[in-house]
Design a protein around this motif. Structure first.
Motif, mmCIF file in Angstrom:
data_model
loop_
_atom_site.group_PDB
_atom_site.id
_atom_site.type_symbol
_atom_site.label_atom_id
_atom_site.label_comp_id
_atom_site.label_asym_id
_atom_site.label_seq_id
_atom_site.Cartn_x
_atom_site.Cartn_y
_atom_site.Cartn_z
ATOM 1 N N THR A 57 0.846 -1.188 0.000
ATOM 2 C CA THR A 57 0.000 0.000 0.000
ATOM 3 C C THR A 57 0.885 1.243 0.000
ATOM 4 O OG1 THR A 57 -1.918 1.063 1.028
ATOM 5 C CG2 THR A 57 -0.223 0.217 2.522
ATOM 6 N N ARG A 58 0.286 2.331 -0.464
ATOM 7 C CA ARG A 58 0.960 3.630 -0.402
ATOM 8 C C ARG A 58 -0.082 4.719 -0.550
ATOM 9 N NH1 ARG A 58 3.921 4.586 -6.202
ATOM 10 N NH2 ARG A 58 2.018 4.493 -7.427
ATOM 11 N N LYS A 59 0.283 5.914 -0.105
ATOM 12 C CA LYS A 59 -0.574 7.076 -0.292
ATOM 13 C C LYS A 59 -0.480 7.493 -1.755
ATOM 14 C CE LYS A 59 -0.053 8.810 4.380
ATOM 15 N NZ LYS A 59 0.461 9.870 5.235
ATOM 16 N N PRO A 60 -1.586 7.895 -2.374
ATOM 17 C CA PRO A 60 -1.541 8.351 -3.764
ATOM 18 C C PRO A 60 -0.546 9.507 -3.922
ATOM 19 C CG PRO A 60 -3.809 8.040 -3.074
ATOM 20 C CD PRO A 60 -2.953 7.896 -1.838
ATOM 21 N N GLY A 61 0.197 9.468 -4.989
ATOM 22 C CA GLY A 61 1.171 10.512 -5.280
ATOM 23 C C GLY A 61 2.513 10.322 -4.609
ATOM 24 N N THR A 62 2.671 9.266 -3.818
ATOM 25 C CA THR A 62 3.956 9.006 -3.181
ATOM 26 C C THR A 62 4.627 7.810 -3.860
ATOM 27 O OG1 THR A 62 3.006 7.539 -1.507
ATOM 28 C CG2 THR A 62 3.152 9.875 -0.953
ATOM 29 N N ALA A 63 5.911 7.717 -3.711
ATOM 30 C CA ALA A 63 6.667 6.659 -4.387
ATOM 31 C C ALA A 63 6.841 5.400 -3.544
ATOM 32 C CB ALA A 63 8.041 7.189 -4.789
ATOM 33 N N ASP A 83 -9.915 -8.434 4.390
ATOM 34 C CA ASP A 83 -10.448 -7.366 5.250
ATOM 35 C C ASP A 83 -9.309 -6.607 5.923
ATOM 36 O OD1 ASP A 83 -13.113 -7.846 4.672
ATOM 37 O OD2 ASP A 83 -13.432 -9.115 6.431
ATOM 38 N N CYS A 84 -8.302 -7.320 6.375
ATOM 39 C CA CYS A 84 -7.141 -6.690 6.999
ATOM 40 C C CYS A 84 -6.400 -5.815 5.989
ATOM 41 C CB CYS A 84 -6.206 -7.755 7.575
ATOM 42 S SG CYS A 84 -4.810 -7.076 8.498
ATOM 43 N N TRP A 85 -6.310 -6.277 4.750
ATOM 44 C CA TRP A 85 -5.655 -5.480 3.706
ATOM 45 C C TRP A 85 -6.380 -4.153 3.520
ATOM 46 C CZ3 TRP A 85 -5.546 -9.780 -0.605
ATOM 47 C CH2 TRP A 85 -4.728 -10.837 -0.177
ATOM 48 N N ARG A 86 -7.700 -4.202 3.454
ATOM 49 C CA ARG A 86 -8.481 -2.977 3.259
ATOM 50 C C ARG A 86 -8.368 -2.047 4.469
ATOM 51 N NH1 ARG A 86 -11.798 -6.670 0.622
ATOM 52 N NH2 ARG A 86 -13.166 -6.972 2.408
ATOM 53 N N ARG A 87 -8.352 -2.597 5.664
ATOM 54 C CA ARG A 87 -8.209 -1.755 6.867
ATOM 55 C C ARG A 87 -6.862 -1.035 6.906
ATOM 56 N NH1 ARG A 87 -10.156 -6.287 9.419
ATOM 57 N NH2 ARG A 87 -8.131 -6.714 10.357
ATOM 58 N N ASN A 88 -5.838 -1.636 6.331
ATOM 59 C CA ASN A 88 -4.489 -1.058 6.353
ATOM 60 C C ASN A 88 -4.107 -0.375 5.047
ATOM 61 O OD1 ASN A 88 -3.123 -1.866 9.028
ATOM 62 N ND2 ASN A 88 -4.271 -3.674 8.400
ATOM 63 N N ASN A 89 -5.078 -0.141 4.190
ATOM 64 C CA ASN A 89 -4.853 0.509 2.907
ATOM 65 C C ASN A 89 -4.649 2.014 3.130
ATOM 66 O OD1 ASN A 89 -4.885 1.472 0.306
ATOM 67 N ND2 ASN A 89 -6.869 0.601 -0.234
ATOM 68 N N ALA A 90 -3.508 2.529 2.683
ATOM 69 C CA ALA A 90 -3.195 3.953 2.824
ATOM 70 C C ALA A 90 -3.760 4.775 1.666
ATOM 71 C CB ALA A 90 -1.685 4.143 2.911
ATOM 72 N N GLY A 91 -4.381 4.117 0.697
ATOM 73 C CA GLY A 91 -4.950 4.827 -0.459
ATOM 74 C C GLY A 91 -4.892 4.006 -1.730
ATOM 75 N N GLU A 92 -3.788 3.332 -1.946
ATOM 76 C CA GLU A 92 -3.620 2.428 -3.090
ATOM 77 C C GLU A 92 -3.211 1.064 -2.557
ATOM 78 O OE1 GLU A 92 -1.202 3.681 -6.461
ATOM 79 O OE2 GLU A 92 -1.275 5.719 -5.669
ATOM 80 N N LEU A 93 -3.897 0.031 -3.016
ATOM 81 C CA LEU A 93 -3.578 -1.335 -2.618
ATOM 82 C C LEU A 93 -3.126 -2.087 -3.861
ATOM 83 C CD1 LEU A 93 -3.705 -2.858 0.078
ATOM 84 C CD2 LEU A 93 -5.950 -3.696 -0.590
#
Length: 128
Positions: A58-64, A88-98
């Motif tokens: 995962t990462r925040k959109p616009g970050t590398a 479900d755990c993946w979605r809970r820990n998604n910072a914006g892009e999975l």
């Protein structure tokens, strides 16, 4: 002199490397620790039904930079990812892009890679 399309095009980016093959196929790679994983992919459509190790990122959109959410292995990567009990755990820990990256390998290798990456990254999902 051979036509230009027979020469692969390589371009490094924030994910790792994009490669355009002589047949026009775009291949993406990301280096995770010491291995070159295929991906990262936003869906399982590009993941083959083969043996290997997967890393959910995962990462925040616009970050590398990606963070590792989960690491696992399977004899059938696509099926495992599409029917995963930890999604479900993946979605809970998604910072914006999975995304998911995969390393195709045999059973012995996939288990060793998974164990190494779990120790290295201590992912939030996947307690055993």
């Amino acid at each position: 002199m051979p036509p230009a399309e027979t020469q692969p095009l390589r371009r490094a980016n924030a994910f790792g490397e994009l490669t355009l093959s002589s047949k026009g196929t775009l291949n993406m790679y990301i280096n995770i620790d010491q291995w070159n994983f295929t991906g990262p992919f936003s869906s399982t459509a590009s993941v083959r039904n083969q043996s290997g190790t997967y890393v959910v990122l995962t990462r925040k959109p616009g970050t590398a930079d990606f963070s590792v959410v989960d690491v696992g292995e399977s004899g059938d990567l696509r099926s495992r990812l599409e029917n995963h009990d930890r999604d479900d755990c993946w979605r809970r820990n998604n910072a914006g892009e999975l995304k998911v990256a995969v390393l195709y390998c045999d059973q012995q290798s996939r288990m060793a890679v998974e164990a190494h990456l779990r120790r290295r990254f201590n992912p939030k999902c996947g307690d055993r």
